[in-house]
Structures are given as C-alpha cells and as structure tokens.
Design an enzyme around this catalytic site. Structure first.
Site, PDB file in Angstrom:
ATOM      1  CG  ASN A  71       5.826  -0.011  36.844  1.00  0.00           C
ATOM      2  OD1 ASN A  71       7.049   0.029  36.959  1.00  0.00           O
ATOM      3  ND2 ASN A  71       5.183  -1.106  36.488  1.00  0.00           N
ATOM      4  CD  GLU A 102       1.747  -6.809  38.404  1.00  0.00           C
ATOM      5  OE1 GLU A 102       2.831  -6.963  38.998  1.00  0.00           O
ATOM      6  OE2 GLU A 102       1.620  -6.872  37.164  1.00  0.00           O
ATOM      7  NE  ARG A 158      13.161 -11.482  32.599  1.00  0.00           N
ATOM      8  CZ  ARG A 158      12.204 -10.956  33.345  1.00  0.00           C
ATOM      9  NH1 ARG A 158      11.556 -11.711  34.222  1.00  0.00           N
ATOM     10  NH2 ARG A 158      11.888  -9.688  33.229  1.00  0.00           N
ATOM     11  NE  ARG A 170       6.716  -3.833  39.297  1.00  0.00           N
ATOM     12  CZ  ARG A 170       7.480  -4.255  38.288  1.00  0.00           C
ATOM     13  NH1 ARG A 170       7.843  -3.423  37.349  1.00  0.00           N
ATOM     14  NH2 ARG A 170       7.876  -5.513  38.237  1.00  0.00           N
ATOM     15  CG  HIS A 189       5.702 -11.478  38.588  1.00  0.00           C
ATOM     16  ND1 HIS A 189       6.060 -12.583  37.835  1.00  0.00           N
ATOM     17  CD2 HIS A 189       5.962 -10.395  37.811  1.00  0.00           C
ATOM     18  CE1 HIS A 189       6.530 -12.186  36.656  1.00  0.00           C
ATOM     19  NE2 HIS A 189       6.475 -10.866  36.626  1.00  0.00           N
TER      20      HIS A 189
END
Length: 371
Positions: A8, A355, A215, A65, A154
C-alpha cells in the site's frame, strides 16, 4: 500455501504485509519517505529495505492497493504496461493517491521482474451500483466528458466485512443484505445486497458522505461558490479546507475521536456538537440504505472507530428501535461480534476489517492461484 506480498504505497509511506495463505508472515510500515529526517530517500529505497528485511522466497504475487480505477477497472487486474498507462490516465480523478500507487508498482516491477503484480482497486467493488445510484443530475455532456459520477471507495473493506458478517451470522453471503459502516479517519457507508454494492456514501472522490476526521462529508455545493465569490478564497484553498481542516477537526479542533470524546466528557460544547453531527450523519445514511435495500439482515461497524467505539455505535443507532435496530449495552461495551440484543430483528455486528488480506485473496483470484 501461496505467498503474496501486499503493498500500500502512499505519497510518503509504504505499508506492507506478507501472507502465506491467510497467515501473516511479516508486516511493517516505512514512513516519511523523502522527507527531512525520514527513514529513506525514495520508494525504491523503501522497497529495497523491505526486501532486505523480509524473506520473499517463493513469492507468487505482489498485490498493490490502487485507490481509483475509474469505470475501466472493475476487478483485480494483472499489471502490464498497458494497465500502468491506463491507471496513469486516471490520475486526474485521484491526484493525491494514484501517483503514489504507480510509484510503488513501478519500483516493485523493477525489483521483482519475475513476480506477477496485481492491482486491486478501492473503487472496483462499487462497480455493481446501478446507474441511478452513480449518476448525478447535471449536464449529461459535462458528466461524460469529465467522468463525473459516483465511484465510491473503501471497496476492499466493504467487500471483506460484508462477507464476514454473513459468515458470523451463519448465512450465505449471496443471500445476505448488509449495511456496512467503515468508520476510521476516513469514513464511508455501503449498502451490500447479496454480496454486491448497490449504494455507497463517497462519491467522485473520498470527500463526500459521512463526517470524517478532517473531511467535511456532504455539504451544499453552494458553500464552495460562496467562499470563492463572497469570501474571495481561491479554489485550492477551499479544497484544502474541506479535505484537511474540516470534519471533526474543523468543528472541534481535533480529528482523533478519542480526543473528541475526552473534550466532550469535559463539557466542551464544540466537541458535543461535533459528536452529535457525526452520529446523526451515520444514522441518516443507515435510514437511507434501509430504504434502498428494503430488507436488511445486518448492520456492521468496522475500522478504527467502528470497531472500538461503543459510544459511537450506541449513539449512531439511537432511536431506531422501532425499526428493529438496537444495541445491547453489555455486548456493546465488550465489543462482541454481535452487539444487538438476542432476537433483534436486524443484528448489529462489529467485524474487524482486513483490507490487506482481501487484496491478497483478490490477487490470487486474478492469477487463478490457490488461497
């Protein structure tokens, strides 16, 4: 067993995890790449360091990823030069994320030229959302020309967690409808119908939807016009404010939910309001997805906040008892896999996400390798 290295790559970091089957053999994180006082000079040096430290003998694949696959990539994809060029073409859709992934891919292909490399896209799981769920009511010409639509993110987390939820409940994933709530510093909701995403809260970017650490989540687009025309703020400054200085950080001065809860407990009114806004937004999306799915077999919390904050889970679902949704205080405080009362019409679950394991498994799938 089949050994897969998952990478990642961020703009200044590389997170890695080596799997042998489903077992983790090694994992780690190289941070502050290229920064003053950082560990290494660049991504090549970071990956060379990982390879020097980790035994990669017998490696069958490297899974990467990649945040944004646009409409082109809807499944894990074996990487070649053409795939790299197509991912590069998508950089305008994810200017902060895709370049870092491309750097990781480039370096890994050079250092491991004989090992197949696979791209696993955050957006791919949401490719099954029907057209009415990804289309916004703007000029069709503009939307098509500039690829403006909902993509969602996601995806690896929502895919993994919805499947695990069905397994925990002893159900067939293909016959199970789940609302998954991935609550971390970034946060998103997803409606999963029989293993397929049919709605999600993030949009063209990871900015909209739920309230997040920094955010804003959903806002009226007019806010942007107002800040630009009336307040005189440049577009770049507005974008930076909405992505890095909004959410919990903007409302209460902290982006870590644990610190927010401490301030709330101490009577800070800004922290209390931020918490209430955060939980109400989750509840609004749960209600929306109940309507989208029609039948819901479970609601599942995951990621850092979702897995560890009993107070968020209780507050986010408060008031939904008439709909068959409730949280049992004792089970919730213990963070049990099922935190709803026995016999609840809609079980509420807490399922840790993984993940990296999902990326490893999807990489094996792309290469027809055994798990």
């Amino acid at each position: 067993m089949t050994r897969v290295l998952v990478l990642n790559s961020g703009s200044s970091s590389v997170k890695y995890r080596l799997f042998d089957g489903s077992a983790t053999v090694a994992k780690g994180l190289v941070e502050r790449i290229g920064e003053a006082g950082g560990e290494v000079a660049d991504h090549r040096a970071a990956l060379q360091g990982i390879m020097a430290e980790v035994d990669l003998s017998g490696l069958a694949a490297v899974g990467h990823r990649v945040v944004h696959g646009g409409t082109e990539f809807t499944s894990p994809t074996v990487i070649d030069d053409d795939v790299v060029a197509r991912v590069e073409a998508l950089v305008p859709l994810a200017p902060l994320h895709n370049p870092a992934a491309l750097t990781g891919i480039e370096v890994a292909r050079k250092l491991l030229p004989d090992v197949p490399q696979v791209a696993v896209f955050d957006t791919a799981f949401h490719a099954t959302i029907p057209p009415e769920g990804v289309t916004w009511a703007i000029s069709r010409e503009l939307a098509e020309r500039w690829q403006i639509r909902r993509y969602g993110f996601h995806g690896t987390s929502h895919a993994y967690v919805s499947r695990r939820t069905a397994e925990v409940l002893g159900r067939d994933p293909g016959q199970t409808n789940v609302i998954t709530l991935h609550l971390g510093n970034g946060a998103s909701a997803c409606a999963v119908e029989g293993g397929r995403s049919v709605a999600t809260s993030m949009g063209m970017s990871p900015l909209p939807g739920l309230v997040m650490g920094t955010r804003s989540g959903d806002i009226d687009p007019t806010v942007i016009f107002h800040l630009h025309r009336v307040a005189g703020l440049p577009i770049d400054e507005i974008e930076n404010s909405l992505t890095r200085h909004s959410g919990l950080q903007g409302m209460a001065g902290v982006n870590d939910l644990r610190l927010l809860l401490e301030k709330r407990a101490a009577g800070d009114p800004d922290a209390k309001l931020a918490f209430d806004v955060y939980c109400r937004r989750i509840r609004e999306y749960v209600g929306s997805y109940l309507a989208v799915l029609g039948r819901v077999d479970a609601i599942t919390f995951t990621a850092g906040v979702g897995e560890h904050s009993a107070v968020v889970r209780a507050a986010a679902l408060s008031g939904l008892e008439p709909l068959g949704i409730a949280v049992d205080p004792s089970r919730n405080e213990r963070h049990d896999e099922v935190v709803s009362p026995p016999g609840a019409r809609i079980p509420v679950c807490v399922i840790p996400t993984d993940e990296e394991l999902e990326i490893a498994d999807q990489s094996r799938t792309a290469l027809s390798l055994p798990r």
